[in-house]
Design an enzyme around this catalytic site. Structure first.
Site, PDB file in Angstrom:
ATOM      1  N   SER A  87      79.440  57.051  33.959  1.00 42.58           N
ATOM      2  CA  SER A  87      80.609  56.637  33.185  1.00 42.58           C
ATOM      3  C   SER A  87      80.963  57.708  32.170  1.00 42.58           C
ATOM      4  CB  SER A  87      80.270  55.332  32.476  1.00 42.58           C
ATOM      5  OG  SER A  87      80.991  55.204  31.278  1.00 42.58           O
ATOM      6  N   SER A  88      82.248  57.731  31.783  1.00 41.54           N
ATOM      7  CA  SER A  88      82.668  58.728  30.791  1.00 41.54           C
ATOM      8  C   SER A  88      82.053  58.470  29.411  1.00 41.54           C
ATOM      9  CB  SER A  88      84.194  58.754  30.681  1.00 41.54           C
ATOM     10  OG  SER A  88      84.685  57.474  30.363  1.00 41.54           O
ATOM     11  N   CYS A  89      81.422  57.307  29.224  1.00 37.06           N
ATOM     12  CA  CYS A  89      80.813  57.024  27.911  1.00 37.06           C
ATOM     13  C   CYS A  89      79.541  57.848  27.677  1.00 37.06           C
ATOM     14  CB  CYS A  89      80.550  55.541  27.719  1.00 37.06           C
ATOM     15  SG  CYS A  89      79.211  54.910  28.728  1.00 37.06           S
ATOM     16  N   TYR A 116      74.129  51.704  27.570  1.00 37.87           N
ATOM     17  CA  TYR A 116      74.548  52.079  28.923  1.00 37.87           C
ATOM     18  C   TYR A 116      74.573  53.604  29.035  1.00 37.87           C
ATOM     19  CZ  TYR A 116      77.399  51.902  33.170  1.00 37.87           C
ATOM     20  OH  TYR A 116      77.869  52.034  34.450  1.00 37.87           O
ATOM     21  N   THR A 144      86.057  57.723  34.943  1.00 40.56           N
ATOM     22  CA  THR A 144      86.642  57.126  33.753  1.00 40.56           C
ATOM     23  C   THR A 144      86.709  55.609  33.955  1.00 40.56           C
ATOM     24  OG1 THR A 144      88.548  57.354  32.310  1.00 40.56           O
ATOM     25  CG2 THR A 144      89.010  57.331  34.664  1.00 40.56           C
ATOM     26  N   ASN A 145      87.414  54.859  33.091  1.00 38.98           N
ATOM     27  CA  ASN A 145      87.492  53.386  33.213  1.00 38.98           C
ATOM     28  C   ASN A 145      88.106  53.006  34.568  1.00 38.98           C
ATOM     29  OD1 ASN A 145      87.035  53.893  30.429  1.00 38.98           O
ATOM     30  ND2 ASN A 145      87.912  51.914  29.884  1.00 38.98           N
ATOM     31  N   LEU A 146      87.323  52.298  35.379  1.00 41.45           N
ATOM     32  CA  LEU A 146      87.775  51.939  36.729  1.00 41.45           C
ATOM     33  C   LEU A 146      88.399  50.559  36.763  1.00 41.45           C
ATOM     34  CD1 LEU A 146      84.585  53.056  38.670  1.00 41.45           C
ATOM     35  CD2 LEU A 146      86.817  54.202  38.711  1.00 41.45           C
ATOM     36  N   TRP A 181      91.750  42.403  21.781  1.00 41.61           N
ATOM     37  CA  TRP A 181      90.746  42.835  20.802  1.00 41.61           C
ATOM     38  C   TRP A 181      91.120  44.141  20.124  1.00 41.61           C
ATOM     39  CZ3 TRP A 181      86.091  42.279  24.719  1.00 41.61           C
ATOM     40  CH2 TRP A 181      85.986  40.928  25.078  1.00 41.61           C
ATOM     41  N   ARG A 188      92.878  55.075  26.473  1.00 44.33           N
ATOM     42  CA  ARG A 188      91.955  55.022  27.607  1.00 44.33           C
ATOM     43  C   ARG A 188      92.643  55.593  28.851  1.00 44.33           C
ATOM     44  NH1 ARG A 188      89.044  54.210  24.049  1.00 44.33           N
ATOM     45  NH2 ARG A 188      87.489  52.581  23.733  1.00 44.33           N
ATOM     46  N   ASP A 248      87.094  48.483  18.282  1.00 43.82           N
ATOM     47  CA  ASP A 248      87.984  49.371  19.036  1.00 43.82           C
ATOM     48  C   ASP A 248      87.195  50.244  20.014  1.00 43.82           C
ATOM     49  OD1 ASP A 248      90.553  48.816  18.286  1.00 43.82           O
ATOM     50  OD2 ASP A 248      90.648  50.352  16.717  1.00 43.82           O
TER      51      ASP A 248
END
Ligand code: GDP
Length: 294
Positions: A87-89, A116, A144-146, A181, A188, A248
Site C-alpha cells: 500500500s502507498s501508506c 499496516y 494507491t487506494n483501490l 469523516w 487521495r 483526516d
C-alpha cells in the site's frame, strides 16, 4: 483481481475457513499440493482509517504472519515468482509528492495506518532480501487506494470510496443526511482494481529489474471532490455533514508510478467510469455484499 487474472492464467484461490494463511506449515502443505508456478500475495487484514486505528494488533501481527508464511513457503518450495502487494501508506507521512520508491524509510509514518504500514514495509524488505540472497525475481507492487467490485462496503471498516457509496445509496433510498469523516480536504489517488490486475499480470510475465514498483492512477482528488462525484453517480442530492471528530489521516499520498509506466503499464479506467461501474456492481450485488468486521 482473480476475475481478471483468470482470463490469462489458471488461478488457485482458497477461503480463509479452509486455510489459515498465518500458519506456515499449513501454507507449505497447500502450496506444495497445488504445485503452483507463482504466488500473488493479495491477502491481508485491511480496512479504512478507522479500522486501522482501532485494531493495531491484527493490522500489524496478522499481516506479518500471513506474508511471512507465504514468502517462506514459496522460497522453501522453490517457487520462482512471487508478487507482494502492499500500500502507498508505507511511505513517510511528509515525504515529497509524488511519492517515489526511494522515499521508503526516509521519515516517520502517518499514525493512523502505521500498524499496516510497518507490516507491509517488512514484506517489501523480505522481497528485497529474497532477491539479494536467493536471486529469485520476487517483486513488490505498492498500489494507491483501490476500489472496484467485490470491495468491502461496510460503512465502519471500509475505505472511503466504498463506504461513501453505501452511505449515499442508503440515504438516497431511506432519506436523511450523509455523515462523512474529517474535513474533506485530504487528497487521495484512486485506482480501479482491474488496473492493478494488469500490473500483476505484467509482474508475473517478466523478470522485473527492480524489487519495488508503485501502482497509481496519477490523478488525485480531495475527499470533498470525491463526495460530489459520488453524489452525482449515485443520484444523492441530500445534505452532507462532516464529522470533525474523525481523523483526516495523511494530507496527501500521490504515487509517482513512473517506474512501472516505463515498463509499458498505464492506468486505463478514469475515476468517474470506475465509480459508475462499481455502483452498477453494487446495485446488482446488494444482497451478498461482504461485511467485514474486525
Ligand atoms: P486512508 O487513505 O488510509 O486515510 O483511508 P480511508 O480511505 O479510510 O480514508 C481516506 C479519507 O477519507 C480520510 O481523510 C477519511 O477521514 C475520509 N473519509 C470521509 N468519509 C469517510 C468514510 O465514510 N469512510 C472512510 N473510511 N473514510 C472517510
Amino acid at each position: 483481481m482473480v476475475r481478471r487474472l483468470a482470463l490469462s492464467v489458471e488461478v488457485v484461490t482458497v477461503r480463509r475457513a479452509e486455510l489459515d494463511l498465518r500458519n506456515e506449515s499449513q501454507v507449505m502443505e497447500f502450496l506444495g499440493d497445488q504445485r503452483v508456478d507463482a504466488v500473488v500475495d493479495a491477502a491481508a487484514v485491511v480496512g479504512g482509517i478507522e479500522a486501522n486505528r482501532r485494531h493495531p494488533y491484527p493490522f500489524l501481527m496478522d499481516n506479518l504472519r500471513i506474508q511471512n508464511s507465504l514468502i517462506q513457503a514459496s522460497v522453501d518450495l522453490g517457487i520462482r515468482r512471487f508478487v507482494f502487494l502492499g500500500s502507498s501508506c508505507i511511505y513517510p507521512k511528509l515525504a515529497p509528492q509524488p511519492l517515489r520508491e526511494e522515499y521508503l524509510l526516509t521519515g516517520p509514518l502517518e499514525e493512523t495506518n502505521q500498524w499496516y504500514a510497518i507490516a507491509k514495509i517488512a514484506g517489501v524488505k523480505a522481497v528485497e532480501a529474497v532477491r539479494a540472497h536467493y536471486g529469485m525475481p520476487y517483486v513488490s507492487l505498492m498500489p494507491t487506494n483501490l476500489y472496484g467490485p467485490g470491495d468491502n462496503f461496510d460503512p465502519t471498516t471500509s475505505h472511503v470510496l466504498p463506504g461513501m457509496m453505501r452511505k449515499m445509496h442508503q440515504a438516497k433510498t431511506n432519506g436523511g443526511a450523509v455523515e462523512l469523516w474529517g474535513s474533506g480536504s485530504p487528497l487521495r489517488e484512486f485506482l480501479h482494481v482491474d488496473d492493478l490486475a494488469r500490473a500483476v499480470e505484467w509482474a508475473l510475465g517478466v523478470e522485473a529489474s527492480d524489487d519495488l514498483y508503485n501502482v497509481g492512477s496519477g490523478h488525485e482528488v480531495s475527499i470533498r471532490e470525491l463526495a460530489s462525484l459520488m453524489s452525482s453517480v449515485v443520484g444523492f442530492d441530500g445534505e452532507l455533514r462532516w464529522d470533525a471528530s474523525m481523523p483526516d489521516g495523511t494530507p496527501r499520498k500521490l504515487l509517482d508510478s513512473g517506474r512501472l509506466r516505463a515498463e509499458g503499464w498505464k492506468p486505463e479506467i478514469p475515476l468517474v467510469d470506475g465509480i459508475r461501474a462499481t455502483y452498477t456492481w453494487f446495485l446488482e450485488n446488494q444482497e451478498s455484499l461482504r461485511n467485514v468486521t474486525l
